[in-house]
Design a protein around this motif. Structure first.
Motif, mmCIF file in Angstrom:
data_model
loop_
_atom_site.group_PDB
_atom_site.id
_atom_site.type_symbol
_atom_site.label_atom_id
_atom_site.label_comp_id
_atom_site.label_asym_id
_atom_site.label_seq_id
_atom_site.Cartn_x
_atom_site.Cartn_y
_atom_site.Cartn_z
ATOM 1 N N TYR A 1 0.738 -1.210 -0.084
ATOM 2 C CA TYR A 1 -0.016 -0.013 0.095
ATOM 3 C C TYR A 1 1.134 1.269 -0.244
ATOM 4 N N PHE B 1 1.616 5.450 -0.726
ATOM 5 C CA PHE B 1 0.950 6.828 -0.398
ATOM 6 C C PHE B 1 1.858 8.046 -0.535
ATOM 7 N N ILE C 1 -3.720 0.988 -3.897
ATOM 8 C CA ILE C 1 -3.741 -0.362 -3.258
ATOM 9 C C ILE C 1 -3.743 -1.412 -4.027
ATOM 10 N N GLY D 1 -0.904 -2.532 7.419
ATOM 11 C CA GLY D 1 -2.175 -1.895 7.225
ATOM 12 C C GLY D 1 -2.184 -1.219 8.789
ATOM 13 N N TYR D 2 -1.281 -1.446 9.690
ATOM 14 C CA TYR D 2 -1.382 -0.859 10.891
ATOM 15 C C TYR D 2 -0.839 0.745 10.980
ATOM 16 N N ALA D 3 0.410 0.824 10.355
ATOM 17 C CA ALA D 3 1.213 2.114 10.583
ATOM 18 C C ALA D 3 2.056 2.337 9.244
ATOM 19 N N LEU D 4 2.020 3.568 8.925
ATOM 20 C CA LEU D 4 2.581 3.843 7.718
ATOM 21 C C LEU D 4 3.969 4.237 8.099
ATOM 22 N N PHE E 1 7.228 6.056 6.775
ATOM 23 C CA PHE E 1 7.550 7.304 5.653
ATOM 24 C C PHE E 1 8.942 7.211 5.412
#
Lengths: 112, 110
Positions: A32, A34, A51, A97-100, A102
């Motif tokens: 995923y 972003f 996604i 899916g819990y935390a991004l 960066f």
């Protein structure tokens, strides 16, 4: 480890020219991905995400990004830059899916 | 619609003093909540995340702690601040596929 890399600390572009902010990723499985933008002393604003599906993702403010699985890249693009696009841009991956996670960010400067 | 509130916006604290930053979310239930720190205007570091009341996961060892006393409340604390705790702290909530950020708290430890 699940991570993204932004190889450029700063990108300079003249207003009206196309812009590209680079991001490569390293994940196992399907990522995923972003893009977020941050203006000075502000929180992050979501621009777009990938996604699944079409490799070209369109987002806010005329930005788009292309998911390239063979090159493990997710570069942010805009056909015609505006001075107001000047900001800090973050690429991120969410492997669980819990935390991004960066990237370190790329400062975009658009000059008139 | 969902909104996230984070306060204060700026904070100057002396070394050795305690810290409490609060974040609340409206318009959603049982959100995943996160605290990030951004040092020197670059790079976001995940500090803590929570998937439910009383459930806190720490990503890095440090001088900070987090608590989630209510479903939509997430608190970042320290008993004694260090100079190195200075930075921009961001609270976020997220579903499965993206995160929404508060406006951040600029903490300066002097």
């Amino acid at each position: 480890a699940q991570s993204v890399a932004q190889p450029e600390d700063q990108v300079n572009v003249a207003e009206g020219n196309p812009l590209t902010v680079k991001c490569t990723y390293s994940v196992s499985g399907n990522p995923y991905l972003f893009w977020y933008v941050q203006y000075p002393n502000r929180g992050l604003q979501f621009l777009l995400k990938y996604i699944t599906g079409d490799n070209l993702v369109k987002g806010s403010y005329g930005f788009e990004a292309e998911f390239n699985k063979s090159q493990t890249s997710f570069h942010l693009k805009k056909p015609s830059a505006l001075v107001s696009d000047s900001a800090l841009y973050f690429c991120a991956v969410s492997p669980t899916g819990y935390a991004l996670n960066f990237g370190k960010g790329t400062s975009l400067l658009v000059t008139p | 619609s969902q909104t996230i509130h984070q306060w204060p916006a700026t904070l100057v604290q002396p070394v050795g003093s305690p810290l409490s930053l609060e974040c609340t979310v409206e318009g959603t239930s049982n959100p995943n909540l996160y605290w990030y720190r951004q040092a020197a205007g670059r790079g976001l570091q995940l500090l803590f995340y929570s998937v439910g009341i009383g459930q806190i996961s720490s990503e890095v060892p440090q001088n900070l702690s987090a608590s989630r006393p209510q479903d939509r409340q997430f608190i970042l604390s320290s008993k004694k601040l260090l100079l190195s705790d200075s930075g921009f702290y961001l609270c976020a909530w997220g579903g499965d596929t993206e995160a929404f950020f508060g406006q951040g708290t600029r903490l300066t430890v002097v």
